[in-house]
Design a protein around this motif. Structure first.
Motif, PDB file in Angstrom:
ATOM      1  N   SER A  15      44.964  35.575  31.625  1.00  0.00           N
ATOM      2  CA  SER A  15      44.956  35.875  32.802  1.00  0.00           C
ATOM      3  C   SER A  15      45.376  34.112  33.685  1.00  0.00           C
ATOM      4  O   SER A  15      46.087  33.855  34.266  1.00  0.00           O
ATOM      5  N   THR A  16      45.208  33.232  32.334  1.00  0.00           N
ATOM      6  CA  THR A  16      45.313  31.919  33.005  1.00  0.00           C
ATOM      7  C   THR A  16      47.205  31.321  33.171  1.00  0.00           C
ATOM      8  O   THR A  16      47.234  31.222  33.731  1.00  0.00           O
ATOM      9  N   ARG A  17      47.110  32.049  31.556  1.00  0.00           N
ATOM     10  CA  ARG A  17      49.057  32.214  31.558  1.00  0.00           C
ATOM     11  C   ARG A  17      49.179  32.319  33.446  1.00  0.00           C
ATOM     12  O   ARG A  17      50.715  32.494  33.187  1.00  0.00           O
ATOM     13  N   ALA A  18      48.398  33.788  33.138  1.00  0.00           N
ATOM     14  CA  ALA A  18      49.721  34.514  34.204  1.00  0.00           C
ATOM     15  C   ALA A  18      49.229  33.679  35.859  1.00  0.00           C
ATOM     16  O   ALA A  18      50.378  33.783  37.430  1.00  0.00           O
ATOM     17  N   GLU A  19      48.515  32.874  36.597  1.00  0.00           N
ATOM     18  CA  GLU A  19      47.820  31.654  37.108  1.00  0.00           C
ATOM     19  C   GLU A  19      49.458  31.115  37.698  1.00  0.00           C
ATOM     20  O   GLU A  19      50.550  30.684  36.760  1.00  0.00           O
ATOM     21  N   SER A  32      38.841  30.353  40.124  1.00  0.00           N
ATOM     22  CA  SER A  32      39.015  32.018  39.606  1.00  0.00           C
ATOM     23  C   SER A  32      37.842  32.409  39.261  1.00  0.00           C
ATOM     24  O   SER A  32      37.403  32.509  38.280  1.00  0.00           O
ATOM     25  N   ALA A  33      38.449  33.985  39.519  1.00  0.00           N
ATOM     26  CA  ALA A  33      37.242  34.596  38.600  1.00  0.00           C
ATOM     27  C   ALA A  33      36.560  34.897  36.925  1.00  0.00           C
ATOM     28  O   ALA A  33      36.011  34.942  36.595  1.00  0.00           O
ATOM     29  N   HIS A  34      38.629  34.765  36.726  1.00  0.00           N
ATOM     30  CA  HIS A  34      38.799  35.089  35.342  1.00  0.00           C
ATOM     31  C   HIS A  34      37.890  33.524  34.307  1.00  0.00           C
ATOM     32  O   HIS A  34      37.236  33.359  32.987  1.00  0.00           O
ATOM     33  N   PHE A  35      38.352  32.076  35.179  1.00  0.00           N
ATOM     34  CA  PHE A  35      37.097  31.097  34.076  1.00  0.00           C
ATOM     35  C   PHE A  35      36.226  30.858  34.906  1.00  0.00           C
ATOM     36  O   PHE A  35      35.464  31.198  33.254  1.00  0.00           O
ATOM     37  N   LYS A  36      35.736  31.872  35.432  1.00  0.00           N
ATOM     38  CA  LYS A  36      34.239  31.539  35.727  1.00  0.00           C
ATOM     39  C   LYS A  36      33.395  33.259  34.686  1.00  0.00           C
ATOM     40  O   LYS A  36      32.681  32.722  34.227  1.00  0.00           O
ATOM     41  N   ALA A  79      35.049  33.516  31.933  1.00  0.00           N
ATOM     42  CA  ALA A  79      34.466  32.780  30.676  1.00  0.00           C
ATOM     43  C   ALA A  79      33.565  31.739  30.619  1.00  0.00           C
ATOM     44  O   ALA A  79      33.528  31.698  29.142  1.00  0.00           O
ATOM     45  N   MET A  80      33.518  30.921  31.415  1.00  0.00           N
ATOM     46  CA  MET A  80      32.207  30.243  31.324  1.00  0.00           C
ATOM     47  C   MET A  80      31.123  30.792  31.274  1.00  0.00           C
ATOM     48  O   MET A  80      30.533  30.273  30.623  1.00  0.00           O
ATOM     49  N   ALA A  81      30.749  31.850  31.958  1.00  0.00           N
ATOM     50  CA  ALA A  81      29.897  32.863  31.165  1.00  0.00           C
ATOM     51  C   ALA A  81      29.432  33.226  29.946  1.00  0.00           C
ATOM     52  O   ALA A  81      28.486  33.670  29.099  1.00  0.00           O
ATOM     53  N   GLU A  82      30.931  33.854  29.368  1.00  0.00           N
ATOM     54  CA  GLU A  82      30.509  34.432  27.929  1.00  0.00           C
ATOM     55  C   GLU A  82      30.645  33.408  26.428  1.00  0.00           C
ATOM     56  O   GLU A  82      30.002  33.454  25.981  1.00  0.00           O
ATOM     57  N   LEU A  83      31.818  32.280  27.104  1.00  0.00           N
ATOM     58  CA  LEU A  83      31.834  31.830  26.219  1.00  0.00           C
ATOM     59  C   LEU A  83      30.562  30.905  25.011  1.00  0.00           C
ATOM     60  O   LEU A  83      30.736  31.051  23.999  1.00  0.00           O
ATOM     61  N   PRO A  84      29.950  30.776  25.789  1.00  0.00           N
ATOM     62  CA  PRO A  84      29.027  30.217  25.115  1.00  0.00           C
ATOM     63  C   PRO A  84      27.968  31.133  24.449  1.00  0.00           C
ATOM     64  O   PRO A  84      27.441  30.097  23.669  1.00  0.00           O
TER      65      PRO A  84
END
Length: 106
Positions: A28-32, A67-71, A73-78
């Motif tokens: 998703s980030t690469r597609a931004e 972005s939704a995908h950043f948010k 990731a920040m919720a899941e990666l911890p």
């Protein structure tokens, strides 16, 4: 260009799965719009350490972090990291990679 390097220490039991854990975030980030590169590397010294090298056009950073995908990731990666990531974030006066002058293929 905004140049960012982030070092992630992943929980040992998840280290081999890290590329799968971040796959949607990466795609998703690469597609931004404004993303120049978003590349992962694994440490040769510590298999639990991954380094993310990111480049964004100067005006793309806010869209990335909101972005939704950043948010997501920040919720899941911890759940997958062992320590707080370390980051270097600078603005540099170029638009992408340059060729290294000291080394060429033989």
């Amino acid at each position: 260009m905004i140049f960012i390097v982030v070092r992630f220490t992943v929980r040992p039991e998840l280290a081999d799965s890290w590329p799968d854990i971040v796959a949607d975030f990466t795609t998703s980030t690469r597609a931004e719009a404004g993303n120049v590169f978003f590349d992962w590397s694994r440490s040769v010294d510590d298999p639990c350490v991954y380094v993310l090298t990111e480049g964004f056009q100067d005006d793309a950073a806010e869209a990335h972090v909101t972005s939704a995908h950043f948010k997501a990731a920040m919720a899941e990666l911890p759940k997958a990291i062992a320590t707080t990531p370390q980051i270097i974030n600078v603005t540099i006066p170029q638009a992408g990679w340059s060729e290294m002058a000291e080394l060429k293929p033989a």
